[in-house]
Design a protein around this motif. Structure first.
Motif, PDB file in Angstrom:
ATOM      1  N   THR A 186       0.832  -1.194   0.000  1.00  0.00           N
ATOM      2  CA  THR A 186       0.000   0.000   0.000  1.00  0.00           C
ATOM      3  C   THR A 186       0.872   1.253   0.000  1.00  0.00           C
ATOM      4  O   THR A 186       2.094   1.184   0.226  1.00  0.00           O
ATOM      5  CB  THR A 186      -0.922   0.011   1.226  1.00  0.00           C
ATOM      6  N   GLU A 187       0.231   2.381  -0.212  1.00  0.00           N
ATOM      7  CA  GLU A 187       0.972   3.640  -0.338  1.00  0.00           C
ATOM      8  C   GLU A 187       1.787   3.958   0.904  1.00  0.00           C
ATOM      9  O   GLU A 187       2.894   4.510   0.815  1.00  0.00           O
ATOM     10  CB  GLU A 187      -0.019   4.772  -0.626  1.00  0.00           C
TER      11      GLU A 187
ATOM     12  N   LEU B 265       6.712   6.417  -5.267  1.00  0.00           N
ATOM     13  CA  LEU B 265       5.320   6.842  -5.135  1.00  0.00           C
ATOM     14  C   LEU B 265       4.734   7.220  -6.493  1.00  0.00           C
ATOM     15  O   LEU B 265       3.582   6.872  -6.808  1.00  0.00           O
ATOM     16  CB  LEU B 265       5.233   8.025  -4.175  1.00  0.00           C
ATOM     17  N   LYS B 266       5.520   7.873  -7.309  1.00  0.00           N
ATOM     18  CA  LYS B 266       5.056   8.247  -8.650  1.00  0.00           C
ATOM     19  C   LYS B 266       4.783   7.008  -9.497  1.00  0.00           C
ATOM     20  O   LYS B 266       3.780   6.927 -10.213  1.00  0.00           O
ATOM     21  CB  LYS B 266       6.093   9.142  -9.329  1.00  0.00           C
TER      22      LYS B 266
ATOM     23  N   PHE C 253       4.180   3.976  -8.304  1.00  0.00           N
ATOM     24  CA  PHE C 253       3.139   3.190  -7.653  1.00  0.00           C
ATOM     25  C   PHE C 253       1.745   3.604  -8.116  1.00  0.00           C
ATOM     26  O   PHE C 253       0.839   2.770  -8.241  1.00  0.00           O
ATOM     27  CB  PHE C 253       3.265   3.344  -6.135  1.00  0.00           C
ATOM     28  N   GLU C 254       1.572   4.877  -8.402  1.00  0.00           N
ATOM     29  CA  GLU C 254       0.265   5.392  -8.816  1.00  0.00           C
ATOM     30  C   GLU C 254      -0.186   4.817 -10.153  1.00  0.00           C
ATOM     31  O   GLU C 254      -1.375   4.824 -10.461  1.00  0.00           O
ATOM     32  CB  GLU C 254       0.312   6.916  -8.881  1.00  0.00           C
ATOM     33  N   LYS C 255       0.756   4.275 -10.943  1.00  0.00           N
ATOM     34  CA  LYS C 255       0.414   3.735 -12.259  1.00  0.00           C
ATOM     35  C   LYS C 255       0.064   2.257 -12.213  1.00  0.00           C
ATOM     36  O   LYS C 255      -0.429   1.713 -13.202  1.00  0.00           O
ATOM     37  CB  LYS C 255       1.595   3.923 -13.229  1.00  0.00           C
ATOM     38  N   TYR C 256       0.317   1.603 -11.082  1.00  0.00           N
ATOM     39  CA  TYR C 256       0.183   0.154 -11.015  1.00  0.00           C
ATOM     40  C   TYR C 256      -1.091  -0.272 -10.293  1.00  0.00           C
ATOM     41  O   TYR C 256      -1.649   0.462  -9.471  1.00  0.00           O
ATOM     42  CB  TYR C 256       1.382  -0.464 -10.293  1.00  0.00           C
ATOM     43  N   SER C 257      -1.519  -1.497 -10.612  1.00  0.00           N
ATOM     44  CA  SER C 257      -2.584  -2.137  -9.848  1.00  0.00           C
ATOM     45  C   SER C 257      -1.944  -2.917  -8.708  1.00  0.00           C
ATOM     46  O   SER C 257      -0.772  -3.258  -8.752  1.00  0.00           O
ATOM     47  CB  SER C 257      -3.379  -3.095 -10.733  1.00  0.00           C
TER      48      SER C 257
ATOM     49  N   LYS D  72      -1.296  -3.184 -18.127  1.00  0.00           N
ATOM     50  CA  LYS D  72      -1.115  -2.457 -16.878  1.00  0.00           C
ATOM     51  C   LYS D  72      -0.454  -3.385 -15.884  1.00  0.00           C
ATOM     52  O   LYS D  72      -0.914  -4.508 -15.672  1.00  0.00           O
ATOM     53  CB  LYS D  72      -2.440  -1.955 -16.326  1.00  0.00           C
TER      54      LYS D  72
END
Length: 733
Positions: free
Chosen positions: A410-411, A426-427, A429-433, A445
């Motif tokens: 998780t974030e 973090l940048k 991570f926002e693109k991944y499932s 994806k």
């Protein structure tokens, strides 16, 4: 009031008094008997622990694969006095995953190129070396020793061959198989010379049988992962269990019709087995079916892939089974041999079998009937969005023990090693499932898999103390990335072959995920055509062998690897292209609609895991209660230690052993190259020494001439670590 004389003269009271006196005498005799029995047992145990010679006769220590020795000469109080007793340098460079077998005063092991060696256990002196003339390129984790008290044999895997050797000389025994060996490619269907199988983990011995599995490719075509038992004297096949069931066999309806003969493969045992020798049961964990990441051509639960099998060791008859992943599309093989142990439950002793997993679950079953000793629930998961894929609506999960690796990324778990690393991860991570275990991969994806493809647990296995019921295992705890893509139609036969066989590890664009999975973009500048062909045929390290290409296909594949995207891609190579290798490729049965993006670790820009530590742990789990006795970070990065960042944990390969001296010995840590000894009760580090190379193998302990030794293979070989090939043995001064 009754007079005492009348009381004692009553026949009923006389009878009662006599019974009481008899009972008292019985109790006294029972106490005496059990006291003598305890003294005898304790005396036997003490004699065993302190005898002049104590063996480590089986891969995993004993047939139970518990990695346990009662030896206690080296113990908590004196382990700090350990010193190097001897070393043996194989003179070769390459990864050694071997846990030696020691019988009498002789240690049997492998070199990096799979030459079998026998060393004097007290000095490390080479006694003999068996070199069949084939350069071994697959992992070789150990040998198997058999004796009936008169005859003796040493069984060694060499690529696709199983050899029977004379332990005294290292020479093949001609009466076994064909001139001393069995070709494991035979009997798997089709042209055996086109099959790919290697015996990377030693077979299990039961009476006059050696029971084997094998390592198979994880792409189409792959042979079925049958479990087979061979006669130790003749090499004759005695029984065979079909892990991909045939018509009329149990589990056949969990696959598409006739999957067993239409290219479905694997569901193999590559990691080894354990044997209950008293009950005659062999416990066999299996891996996933091909293709690992898309199962549109194998709709169903796919028994007996990803299954712990309990088979009658004498006949191969199925006794019970447990499938750990239904219709696996995440490469969640059972990664290690199960551990046999006895636990206490509700005031009684239960003989149990413990199985570790890549996903961080530990399963515990009654050894006799497969009943779970901790509840297992079937958890619902979302369906796949990929056309043709039909995932299982549920997957099993034990309610205890708690997973030994984190189950989701998780974030708030993003690395905080440096502000720059945190921001970059973090940048990305926002693109991944990524919402936890068993979320189906999607197309185009990437999905975060936590723990990653290398576990959780890995092939090193777990150790268990039979006196306490505590199990010890090392675990990885870092995220990896995976996904599916629809590749453009292949422009050549070579590209088609690459997509179907090579892209699963090296990626659609041949970029790989260095250093674990090297880039092939400039392979022509590094290797000759012959070297490329040899590597394809023989495999190397993580890469299995591929024997299914004919000459024209091999030429086309090499040309693609060297010239992909250039006008020279279909031009003649060192050998003239056959007509079949020219022009547009034709669709074939091995084409998979969706390709895997390739194995990729989720790392920060500096190459460290993208998640906060610990990145690896060492765990002690009380199997009587399902609770953790202790859990500590395991492994370090020396360059981070120099900056003040300790106890990060790291990836580890190879497992622990536990001894009667109250010690857990383990190398395994990937980057710090250390060999460690921990207090088995507390997890306190009591001793460590830096090896010449990382000890990516499970150690062994034994006694020769009254002295206890602990030995480990040190070779490195992963993630650009220094590479060698040395065995190092320790003892007290």
């Amino acid at each position: 009031m009754v007079d005492p004389p009348l009381l004692y003269s009553c026949p009923m009271w006389i009878f009662a008094v006599r019974r009481i006196m008899q009972a008292a005498r019985f109790v006294s005799l029972a106490i005496t008997f059990f006291s003598l029995f305890y003294v005898a047992v304790r005396s036997y145990a003490d004699d065993h622990a302190n005898s002049k010679t104590v063996d480590w006769p089986v891969y995993g220590g004993q047939a139970a694969n518990d990695h346990y020795s009662s030896l206690a000469q080296i113990n908590r109080e004196n382990v700090h006095q350990l010193n190097v007793a001897w070393t043996y340098d194989t003179g070769e460079k390459g990864e050694i995953e071997t846990s030696p077998v020691i019988v009498g005063n002789i240690l049997y092991a492998y070199t990096p190129t799979q030459k079998v060696i026998a060393l004097d256990g007290a000095t490390g002196k080479l006694l003999w070396k068996f070199d069949v003339g084939i350069k071994g390129t697959q992992p070789a984790r150990g040998v198997a020793y058999w004796t009936d008290g008169k005859d003796r044999r040493l069984f060694a895997g060499m690529m696709n061959y199983l050899y029977a050797l004379d332990p005294a000389s290292g020479k093949p025994i001609p009466a076994f198989g064909e001139n001393g060996r069995v070709d494991l490619r035979k009997g798997l269907g089709g042209d055996y010379q086109r099959q790919s199988i290697a015996l990377t983990t030693p077979g299990a011995i039961y009476k006059d049988l050696i029971i084997v599995g094998g390592r198979n490719p994880e792409t189409h075509p792959a042979p079925p992962g049958y479990i087979r038992a061979f006669d130790v004297r003749t090499g004759a096949l005695r029984w065979e269990f079909h892990t991909i069931p045939r018509p009329g066999e149990f589990g056949y309806d969990t696959w598409p019709k006739d999957a067993w003969k239409n290219g479905a493969g694997s569901a193999n045992n590559w990691t080894g087995m354990s044997v209950d020798t008293q009950r005659g049961i062999v416990y066999v964990p299996t891996g996933s079916a091909v293709f690992d990441f898309y199962g549109g051509d194998r709709v169903g639960n796919d028994l007996f892939a990803n299954t712990l099998l309990a088979l009658d060791a004498a006949t191969g008859r199925r006794i019970w089974y447990f499938q750990g992943v239904h219709h696996d599309i995440w490469d969640r093989d059972f990664p290690s041999p199960p551990t046999l142990i006895t636990v206490k439950r509700d005031g009684r002793q239960i003989d149990a079998v413990a199985q570790t997993t890549k996903q961080g679950y530990l399963y515990l079953f009654d050894r006799t009937n497969g009943q779970p000793l901790f509840p297992i629930e079937e958890v619902k998961y979302p369906p796949s969005s990929v056309p043709g894929e039909v995932t299982s609506p549920t997957q099993p999960r034990p309610t205890m023990p708690e997973p030994y690796s984190r189950q989701v990324f998780t974030e708030d778990m993003v690395t905080n090693r440096t502000p720059e690393a945190h921001a970059a991860v973090l940048k990305a991570f926002e693109k991944y499932s990524g919402q936890g275990q068993f979320i189906p991969f999607s197309v185009d994806k990437l999905t975060v898999l936590q723990p990653g493809f290398d576990g959780g647990a890995e092939w090193g296995g777990s150790a268990a103390d039979p006196n306490t019921g505590v199990l010890y295992l090392n675990a990885n705890d870092i995220p990896w990335l995976g996904g599916l893509v629809v590749p453009p139609p292949p422009g050549s036969l070579g590209e088609q072959l690459y997509q179907n066989n090579c892209s699963v590890c090296h990626g659609i664009n041949r970029g790989g995920s260095p250093p674990s999975f090297p880039s092939l973009v400039s392979i022509g500048d590094q290797l000759s055509d012959q070297q490329i062909e040899d590597t394809i045929h023989q495999g190397k390290g993580r890469m299995p062998s591929f024997n299914n290409f004919d000459d024209a296909q091999m030429i086309a594949l090499i040309n693609y690897l060297k010239n992909a995207g250039s006008p020279d891609e279909t031009a003649p190579a060192a050998r003239e292209l056959a007509p079949a290798a020219q022009g547009k490729p034709k669709p074939n049965a091995n084409d998979v609609l969706y390709k895997f993006t390739g194995y990729r670790k989720f790392q920060d820009p500096d190459g460290y895991p993208a998640i906060v530590p610990p990145w690896g742990t060492l765990n002690a789990i009380d199997l009587n209660t399902g609770k953790y006795l202790w859990k500590i970070p395991f492994g370090e990065y020396p360059e981070l230690v120099a900056k003040g960042m300790r106890d990060t944990g790291s990836e580890s390969y190879g497992g622990p052993i536990v001894t009667g001296g109250g010690l857990v010995f383990i190398g395994a840590s990937l980057f710090d190259r250390k060999f460690h000894a921990y207090d088995s009760s507390t997890g306190k580090l009591l001793w460590e020494d830096q090896l010449p190379f990382a000890g990516l193998a499970t150690p062994a302990t034994y006694m020769v001439n009254g002295k206890q030794y602990v030995v480990i293979a040190a070779s490195g070989g992963k993630d650009k670590a220094p590479v060698g090939g040395v065995y190092v043995a320790y003892a007290l001064e």
